[in-house]
Design a protein around this motif. Sequence first.
Motif, mmCIF file in Angstrom:
data_model
loop_
_atom_site.group_PDB
_atom_site.id
_atom_site.type_symbol
_atom_site.label_atom_id
_atom_site.label_comp_id
_atom_site.label_asym_id
_atom_site.label_seq_id
_atom_site.Cartn_x
_atom_site.Cartn_y
_atom_site.Cartn_z
ATOM 1 N N GLU A 79 0.858 -1.179 0.000
ATOM 2 C CA GLU A 79 0.000 0.000 0.000
ATOM 3 C C GLU A 79 0.894 1.229 0.000
ATOM 4 O O GLU A 79 1.734 1.381 0.889
ATOM 5 N N ALA A 80 0.712 2.066 -0.983
ATOM 6 C CA ALA A 80 1.496 3.295 -1.119
ATOM 7 C C ALA A 80 2.996 3.002 -1.085
ATOM 8 O O ALA A 80 3.776 3.724 -0.479
ATOM 9 N N GLY A 81 3.394 1.902 -1.715
ATOM 10 C CA GLY A 81 4.809 1.575 -1.812
ATOM 11 C C GLY A 81 5.393 0.882 -0.594
ATOM 12 O O GLY A 81 6.573 0.576 -0.567
ATOM 13 N N ARG A 82 4.583 0.631 0.432
ATOM 14 C CA ARG A 82 5.080 -0.022 1.643
ATOM 15 C C ARG A 82 4.496 -1.423 1.764
ATOM 16 O O ARG A 82 3.339 -1.661 1.450
ATOM 17 N N LEU A 83 5.317 -2.323 2.254
ATOM 18 C CA LEU A 83 4.898 -3.700 2.501
ATOM 19 C C LEU A 83 4.032 -3.684 3.761
ATOM 20 O O LEU A 83 4.505 -3.323 4.841
ATOM 21 N N THR A 84 2.756 -4.022 3.621
ATOM 22 C CA THR A 84 1.840 -3.961 4.767
ATOM 23 C C THR A 84 1.409 -5.330 5.266
ATOM 24 O O THR A 84 0.913 -5.444 6.379
ATOM 25 N N ASP A 85 1.561 -6.360 4.446
ATOM 26 C CA ASP A 85 1.181 -7.694 4.887
ATOM 27 C C ASP A 85 1.974 -8.734 4.113
ATOM 28 O O ASP A 85 2.245 -8.565 2.925
ATOM 29 N N VAL A 86 2.347 -9.793 4.810
ATOM 30 C CA VAL A 86 2.997 -10.950 4.195
ATOM 31 C C VAL A 86 2.315 -12.187 4.768
ATOM 32 O O VAL A 86 2.231 -12.342 5.978
ATOM 33 N N THR A 87 1.815 -13.034 3.888
ATOM 34 C CA THR A 87 1.111 -14.234 4.318
ATOM 35 C C THR A 87 1.744 -15.450 3.652
ATOM 36 O O THR A 87 1.977 -15.436 2.446
ATOM 37 N N ALA A 88 2.011 -16.466 4.438
ATOM 38 C CA ALA A 88 2.516 -17.723 3.887
ATOM 39 C C ALA A 88 1.333 -18.501 3.330
ATOM 40 O O ALA A 88 0.491 -18.985 4.076
ATOM 41 N N LEU A 114 8.163 -7.401 7.451
ATOM 42 C CA LEU A 114 7.463 -6.124 7.601
ATOM 43 C C LEU A 114 8.377 -5.049 8.187
ATOM 44 O O LEU A 114 8.294 -3.884 7.810
ATOM 45 N N ALA A 115 9.253 -5.435 9.095
ATOM 46 C CA ALA A 115 10.191 -4.472 9.677
ATOM 47 C C ALA A 115 11.256 -4.045 8.665
ATOM 48 O O ALA A 115 11.613 -2.873 8.576
ATOM 49 N N ALA A 116 11.751 -5.011 7.886
ATOM 50 C CA ALA A 116 12.826 -4.720 6.923
ATOM 51 C C ALA A 116 12.295 -4.050 5.657
ATOM 52 O O ALA A 116 13.039 -3.365 4.965
ATOM 53 N N GLN A 117 11.032 -4.310 5.317
ATOM 54 C CA GLN A 117 10.428 -3.805 4.080
ATOM 55 C C GLN A 117 11.134 -4.338 2.835
ATOM 56 O O GLN A 117 11.128 -3.713 1.785
ATOM 57 N N ASN A 118 11.788 -5.489 2.973
ATOM 58 C CA ASN A 118 12.430 -6.155 1.841
ATOM 59 C C ASN A 118 12.635 -7.628 2.197
ATOM 60 O O ASN A 118 12.175 -8.078 3.230
ATOM 61 N N TYR A 129 15.349 -24.338 6.120
ATOM 62 C CA TYR A 129 14.822 -24.563 4.775
ATOM 63 C C TYR A 129 13.573 -23.712 4.523
ATOM 64 O O TYR A 129 13.417 -23.115 3.464
ATOM 65 N N THR A 130 12.687 -23.658 5.504
ATOM 66 C CA THR A 130 11.485 -22.834 5.370
ATOM 67 C C THR A 130 11.871 -21.366 5.247
ATOM 68 O O THR A 130 11.305 -20.636 4.425
ATOM 69 N N SER A 131 12.842 -20.914 6.039
ATOM 70 C CA SER A 131 13.282 -19.520 5.982
ATOM 71 C C SER A 131 13.848 -19.182 4.610
ATOM 72 O O SER A 131 13.561 -18.113 4.058
ATOM 73 N N THR A 132 14.629 -20.071 4.052
ATOM 74 C CA THR A 132 15.217 -19.836 2.735
ATOM 75 C C THR A 132 14.134 -19.771 1.659
ATOM 76 O O THR A 132 14.126 -18.876 0.822
ATOM 77 N N GLY A 133 13.200 -20.714 1.689
ATOM 78 C CA GLY A 133 12.101 -20.705 0.726
ATOM 79 C C GLY A 133 11.226 -19.472 0.879
ATOM 80 O O GLY A 133 10.797 -18.865 -0.103
ATOM 81 N N TYR A 134 10.971 -19.060 2.120
ATOM 82 C CA TYR A 134 10.170 -17.869 2.411
ATOM 83 C C TYR A 134 10.839 -16.633 1.829
ATOM 84 O O TYR A 134 10.205 -15.821 1.154
ATOM 85 N N ARG A 135 12.136 -16.515 2.077
ATOM 86 C CA ARG A 135 12.903 -15.365 1.584
ATOM 87 C C ARG A 135 12.896 -15.322 0.054
ATOM 88 O O ARG A 135 12.722 -14.264 -0.552
ATOM 89 N N GLN A 136 13.069 -16.476 -0.593
ATOM 90 C CA GLN A 136 13.093 -16.520 -2.058
ATOM 91 C C GLN A 136 11.727 -16.198 -2.657
ATOM 92 O O GLN A 136 11.629 -15.457 -3.635
ATOM 93 N N SER A 137 10.663 -16.728 -2.071
ATOM 94 C CA SER A 137 9.326 -16.436 -2.555
ATOM 95 C C SER A 137 8.975 -14.965 -2.322
ATOM 96 O O SER A 137 8.361 -14.319 -3.178
ATOM 97 N N LEU A 138 9.377 -14.435 -1.186
ATOM 98 C CA LEU A 138 9.157 -13.019 -0.891
ATOM 99 C C LEU A 138 9.860 -12.137 -1.920
ATOM 100 O O LEU A 138 9.284 -11.182 -2.441
#
Length: 147
Positions: A79-88, A114-118, A129-138
Amino acid sequence: MHPLRKNRPLRRTVLACAAAVAATVLPLSLKPHTNPGATAVPPPASSGTGSGSGSGSRTVTGDTERTRWGPVQVRITLEAGRLTDVTAVRHPSDNPRDREINAYALPRLRAEALAAQNADIDTVSGATYTSTGYRQSLQSALDSAAR
């Protein structure tokens, strides 16, 4: 006589050196690694496309990343260029241990994103493994949002 007594000083020296090397290398090998390929969230286009309201809200689903324990996929809302939600959307959940790990890992990964905005977020210990997949999908969702 015991094999480590003074009649074999060379063996004691070798063992002491091996212990010193192990004591130095082991803590260094446990250091968390960063993801140099992650980039910041680019500003969105002039108007939001995809699902969302006309107020510039945009929802994008990232690629499904295959991990050793199962697929991981995230959906982001900008929203307005900011990451407001991330859902697995997809994550390993085939057995009780997967569900237990993801019960604590996914909220931490979401808060980090959400804190990093990236996608430059830390790996959750015990859910590598989940963290790596999450980061790549994000990152793929952020890249898609930039187009």
